[in-house]
Structure formats: C-alpha cells, structure tokens
Design a protein around this motif. Structure first.
Motif, PDB file in Angstrom:
ATOM      1  N   ILE A 261       0.857  -1.189   0.000  1.00  0.00           N
ATOM      2  CA  ILE A 261       0.000   0.000   0.000  1.00  0.00           C
ATOM      3  C   ILE A 261       0.891   1.236   0.000  1.00  0.00           C
ATOM      4  N   THR A 262       0.671   2.109  -0.964  1.00  0.00           N
ATOM      5  CA  THR A 262       1.481   3.321  -1.090  1.00  0.00           C
ATOM      6  C   THR A 262       0.571   4.537  -1.292  1.00  0.00           C
ATOM      7  N   THR A 263       1.095   5.715  -0.963  1.00  0.00           N
ATOM      8  CA  THR A 263       0.351   6.954  -1.176  1.00  0.00           C
ATOM      9  C   THR A 263       1.323   8.081  -1.517  1.00  0.00           C
ATOM     10  N   ASN A 264       0.799   9.081  -2.210  1.00  0.00           N
ATOM     11  CA  ASN A 264       1.609  10.243  -2.587  1.00  0.00           C
ATOM     12  C   ASN A 264       1.431  11.413  -1.624  1.00  0.00           C
ATOM     13  N   THR A 300      -3.873  10.023  -3.739  1.00  0.00           N
ATOM     14  CA  THR A 300      -4.108   8.682  -4.272  1.00  0.00           C
ATOM     15  C   THR A 300      -3.487   7.657  -3.332  1.00  0.00           C
ATOM     16  N   ILE A 301      -4.273   6.661  -2.974  1.00  0.00           N
ATOM     17  CA  ILE A 301      -3.766   5.524  -2.202  1.00  0.00           C
ATOM     18  C   ILE A 301      -3.899   4.286  -3.092  1.00  0.00           C
ATOM     19  N   LYS A 302      -2.796   3.625  -3.335  1.00  0.00           N
ATOM     20  CA  LYS A 302      -2.784   2.461  -4.222  1.00  0.00           C
ATOM     21  C   LYS A 302      -2.563   1.186  -3.416  1.00  0.00           C
ATOM     22  N   VAL A 303      -3.511   0.254  -3.525  1.00  0.00           N
ATOM     23  CA  VAL A 303      -3.395  -1.057  -2.896  1.00  0.00           C
ATOM     24  C   VAL A 303      -3.034  -2.059  -3.979  1.00  0.00           C
ATOM     25  N   GLY A 304      -1.827  -2.582  -3.919  1.00  0.00           N
ATOM     26  CA  GLY A 304      -1.358  -3.536  -4.923  1.00  0.00           C
ATOM     27  C   GLY A 304      -1.251  -4.938  -4.353  1.00  0.00           C
ATOM     28  N   ILE A 305      -1.725  -5.915  -5.118  1.00  0.00           N
ATOM     29  CA  ILE A 305      -1.610  -7.321  -4.726  1.00  0.00           C
ATOM     30  C   ILE A 305      -0.657  -7.994  -5.712  1.00  0.00           C
ATOM     31  N   PHE A 306       0.397  -8.603  -5.192  1.00  0.00           N
ATOM     32  CA  PHE A 306       1.431  -9.189  -6.046  1.00  0.00           C
ATOM     33  C   PHE A 306       1.635 -10.664  -5.712  1.00  0.00           C
ATOM     34  N   TYR A 307       1.990 -11.431  -6.730  1.00  0.00           N
ATOM     35  CA  TYR A 307       2.403 -12.814  -6.505  1.00  0.00           C
ATOM     36  C   TYR A 307       3.813 -12.822  -5.933  1.00  0.00           C
ATOM     37  N   PRO A 308       4.128 -13.780  -5.071  1.00  0.00           N
ATOM     38  CA  PRO A 308       5.442 -13.790  -4.395  1.00  0.00           C
ATOM     39  C   PRO A 308       6.554 -14.282  -5.322  1.00  0.00           C
ATOM     40  N   TYR A 316       8.131  -3.875  -2.510  1.00  0.00           N
ATOM     41  CA  TYR A 316       7.727  -2.637  -1.842  1.00  0.00           C
ATOM     42  C   TYR A 316       8.615  -1.472  -2.274  1.00  0.00           C
ATOM     43  N   PHE A 317       9.919  -1.725  -2.402  1.00  0.00           N
ATOM     44  CA  PHE A 317      10.852  -0.696  -2.872  1.00  0.00           C
ATOM     45  C   PHE A 317      10.452  -0.198  -4.257  1.00  0.00           C
ATOM     46  N   LEU A 318      10.104  -1.122  -5.160  1.00  0.00           N
ATOM     47  CA  LEU A 318       9.682  -0.734  -6.512  1.00  0.00           C
ATOM     48  C   LEU A 318       8.363   0.015  -6.472  1.00  0.00           C
ATOM     49  N   ALA A 319       7.421  -0.469  -5.658  1.00  0.00           N
ATOM     50  CA  ALA A 319       6.090   0.151  -5.609  1.00  0.00           C
ATOM     51  C   ALA A 319       6.152   1.571  -5.069  1.00  0.00           C
ATOM     52  N   LYS A 320       7.097   1.855  -4.146  1.00  0.00           N
ATOM     53  CA  LYS A 320       7.257   3.219  -3.650  1.00  0.00           C
ATOM     54  C   LYS A 320       7.712   4.151  -4.771  1.00  0.00           C
ATOM     55  N   LYS A 321       8.520   3.614  -5.684  1.00  0.00           N
ATOM     56  CA  LYS A 321       8.940   4.402  -6.846  1.00  0.00           C
ATOM     57  C   LYS A 321       7.765   4.583  -7.804  1.00  0.00           C
ATOM     58  N   SER A 322       7.103   3.474  -8.120  1.00  0.00           N
ATOM     59  CA  SER A 322       5.945   3.483  -9.026  1.00  0.00           C
ATOM     60  C   SER A 322       5.257   2.134  -8.958  1.00  0.00           C
ATOM     61  N   VAL A 328       5.144  -4.233 -13.655  1.00  0.00           N
ATOM     62  CA  VAL A 328       5.820  -4.712 -14.865  1.00  0.00           C
ATOM     63  C   VAL A 328       6.936  -5.688 -14.516  1.00  0.00           C
ATOM     64  N   ILE A 329       7.767  -5.345 -13.536  1.00  0.00           N
ATOM     65  CA  ILE A 329       8.903  -6.196 -13.197  1.00  0.00           C
ATOM     66  C   ILE A 329       8.450  -7.532 -12.632  1.00  0.00           C
ATOM     67  N   VAL A 330       7.455  -7.510 -11.736  1.00  0.00           N
ATOM     68  CA  VAL A 330       6.955  -8.780 -11.176  1.00  0.00           C
ATOM     69  C   VAL A 330       6.291  -9.621 -12.269  1.00  0.00           C
ATOM     70  N   SER A 331       5.571  -8.974 -13.191  1.00  0.00           N
ATOM     71  CA  SER A 331       4.889  -9.712 -14.265  1.00  0.00           C
ATOM     72  C   SER A 331       5.875 -10.368 -15.219  1.00  0.00           C
TER      73      SER A 331
END
Length: 369
Positions: A261-264, A300-308, A316-322, A328-331
């Motif tokens: 979960i990230t926010t700006n 904006t608050i973004k809730v992201g669900i990712f596969y491990p 989390y480090f990537l999600a804080k950036k964008s 994209v990287i996890v996919s």
C-alpha cells in the motif's frame, strides 16, 4: 499449404494478443476495451451469448447515431446493478440522453425497467462494423465466460499460464523431423517469445484486477471544519486527525500473496505498508489523515496485490517508486525464461542472429534501391 499454415498462425497469434490486450485494458480502465464477450441473448440475431465483439471505444464528445449498438453502464436507476450492457440506440441525443433497446426485447430499456435515459458519459464504446454488420467472433468467448465462474481464485490465470509454458517446453523437448523443420526459421523463436509474453500479460492482468485505487479529495483549513461532497475526509482544521477504513485484503488462493500500500500524500499514514496475506486470511486496512498544512489535496492511495515472485521488500521498494514499475517487473519474472531462451540456447541463438542479419540485408537492399 505452407503459406496457408503461416496465415493461420498469424491470425491465431493476432487473436491471442488482442484478447490479452483487451483483458488487461479492461482491468486497468474498468470498462470494455477492444474486445468484449457477450453475456446474454438480448441482441439476437446480431450476436448471441458466448460471441466476442470488437469495440470502437469512444471519446465523450464523439457523435452517437440512431442505430448504433453501444456499450454502457448505467450509474443510476434499475439498470445500474446490471453491469455493462450492449444495446441499440433507438432515439435520443447527447443532451437529453439516449433510449436503448435490445433487438430481441419487446420494449426499450427505459420502458421495461422504468429507468432514465442513458447519458453519454456512461457509454464506453460502440460495436465496430463492416458496412452495416457488427464484427462478431462467434462462440470464442465461452472460455472467458467459463473462467469468470472461478475468477475469485487469484491463481487460476497463472495456472493457465504455467500450463502454456509446459506445453511449449514439451514441444521443444519432443524429438523428430517435425521439430527439426520448425527450427529452420523463426517460428519456434517466436513461439517462445509470444508464450513468455502471454504468461507475463496474464499474470500482470490478474494482479491489476486484484488491486484497488482510492482517490481522496479533502481540504485543510486553519480555522474551519466541514463536509465536502464526495469526500470521506471532508474539511479538517489544522491539527485534526481522522481515520477511515481503506480496504479488505483477502487471499482465497492456496499460496501467500504480497500486499503493498502506497500513497503520494505525506499527511496520510497507512495502517499497513507491506504485508503477507496467507491462505484464507483477511486483513482490514485503514488510513489516517493528520491535518498539518492548509490547502486543498487530491491524494491517491494504491493497494497492490502481487504474486510472491520476488522478495516482498524489493516489491515494496519498486512500488514506492511506481506501482506500474513494480507491476511490470513482477509480471516479467514468470515469462522471462521463455522469452530469453532463444538467446540462451546456442544453436537457436545462432539461427536467430542469422535470420535477423538476413532480414537486415534485405531491408538495406530495399531502401538502397
């Protein structure tokens, strides 16, 4: 016969890519994009349940004509609970709204449902036509309809992606003359790349559909407090603190998921930033707004669900950036081995470069002439 086979392969690849693009585009925009599956027979005989239709997505200022078959989602009235509907415009205009009707129905939507006319802003697109006939791909949408029954399981689509990868691997390991013939050109290399790319698109699309975005507008004042229409927070006085529920995150699959979960907005504090959701677990998240600096805020608050597929700290480090960078990287991770395999295998790599060099020389001769 060889030419016909190549044409069929190109058509198949085109349909697969269009379907994937449509699925991901729909997940991102929350409306039909490029293609959509028909879920009822209300437009029979133009199309039937299970058909797939090509959509011409519209801008808000585009003209809609009587006779157009439009895709809309009502935001009020009795049709609001029925999701996306594809019916024909029988009258009306952009200013007063449109009257719509299914070709197989006796009455218009407004007569049979006692609902208001359809506003143009509710319309996402119209059926693309050749002449007077919509472009319809018969019955190929049944797989999508079947999969929708199991869409609550977040591991269904990645499982199909894994099966696709296994099928390609078996095809590569199978000995015989047929496999040798395939290696003469770029067909096998393209199969690997498209297979890996498809896996990444499927995994990415599933993660997009599992996530959630909250847009919050509020105001901070030095003296006043109050309510703002459409805002859960409203107007706060400097020094005020308000907490609100954010999202219920649950895992109905069999493997752990990673929530980020990230926010700006620096004035918003989150109850969770990075969490692991175990099988069958549900976690309620909240956010707290602390009014520090006067002004109007659109957060904006973004809730992201990712596969491990990567360490949670790195995601989390990537999600804080964008969020999109992380997505994209996890996919890419599950599809990357197939996409790069033609460059890892020595014989296939040599053949790939030889074909590319030949294509380059051919293009050079064309431009030089």
């Amino acid at each position: 016969m060889k030419v016909l086979s190549k044409i069929l392969n190109v058509i198949l690849v085109f349909l697969v890519l269009c379907t994937l693009i449509a699925a991901v585009g729909s997940a991102i925009t929350k409306k039909p994009v490029l293609l959509t599956v028909i879920r009822s027979n209300s437009m029979y005989p133009v199309w039937e349940r299970g058909d797939m239709v090509i959509i011409d997505n519209l801008h808000q200022d585009e003209h809609i004509y009587k006779g157009d078959i439009v895709f809309f989602k009502a935001e009020k009235g009795s049709l609001a609970s029925k999701g996306w509907i594809a019916h024909r415009v029988v009258s009306g205009n952009a200013k007063e709204g449109f009257i719509t009707k299914g070709d197989a129905n006796k009455f218009s939507d407004q007569d049979s449902n006692s609902t208001d006319s359809i506003e143009q802003k509710w319309i996402a697109g119209r059926a693309m036509k050749i002449g007077e006939n919509p472009i319809v791909l018969k019955k190929i949408g049944y797989l999508s309809l079947w999969m929708e029954k199991y869409q609550s399981n977040p591991f269904l689509l990645p499982s199909f992606a894994l099966i696709l990868g296994i099928i390609i691997a078996i095809g590569e390991l199978r000995p015989g003359q047929k496999r040798k013939k395939q290696r003469n050109g770029m067909e096998l290399q393209l199969i690997y790349f498209i297979g890996g790319f498809s896996i990444s698109i499927i995994v990415g699309g599933t993660m997009i559909s599992s996530g959630n975005t909250l847009k919050q507008t509020y105001e901070v004042s030095e003296q006043s407090q109050g309510v703002i229409m459409g805002s859960d927070v409203g107007m706060l006085k400097v020094g005020d603190t308000v907490s609100r529920p954010l999202s219920e995150i649950k895992n109905e699959g069999i493997f752990p998921l990673i929530g980020v979960i990230t926010t700006n907005d620096k004035q918003i504090k989150l109850s969770h930033k990075k969490l692991t959701i175990l099988k069958g677990q549900q976690i309620d998240t909240t956010y707290t707004v602390t009014a520090e600096s006067p002004g109007k805020y659109k957060s904006t608050i973004k809730v992201g669900i990712f596969y491990p597929l990567l360490p949670s700290s790195f995601i989390y480090f990537l999600a804080k950036k964008s969020y999109w960078l992380a997505l994209v990287i996890v996919s890419i991770v599950p599809g990357l081995p197939l996409m790069i395999y033609p460059f890892i295998d020595r014989k296939m790599r040599r053949r790939t470069f030889n074909v590319l060099r030949k294509k380059k020389r051919k293009l050079q001769r064309i431009f030089q002439s």
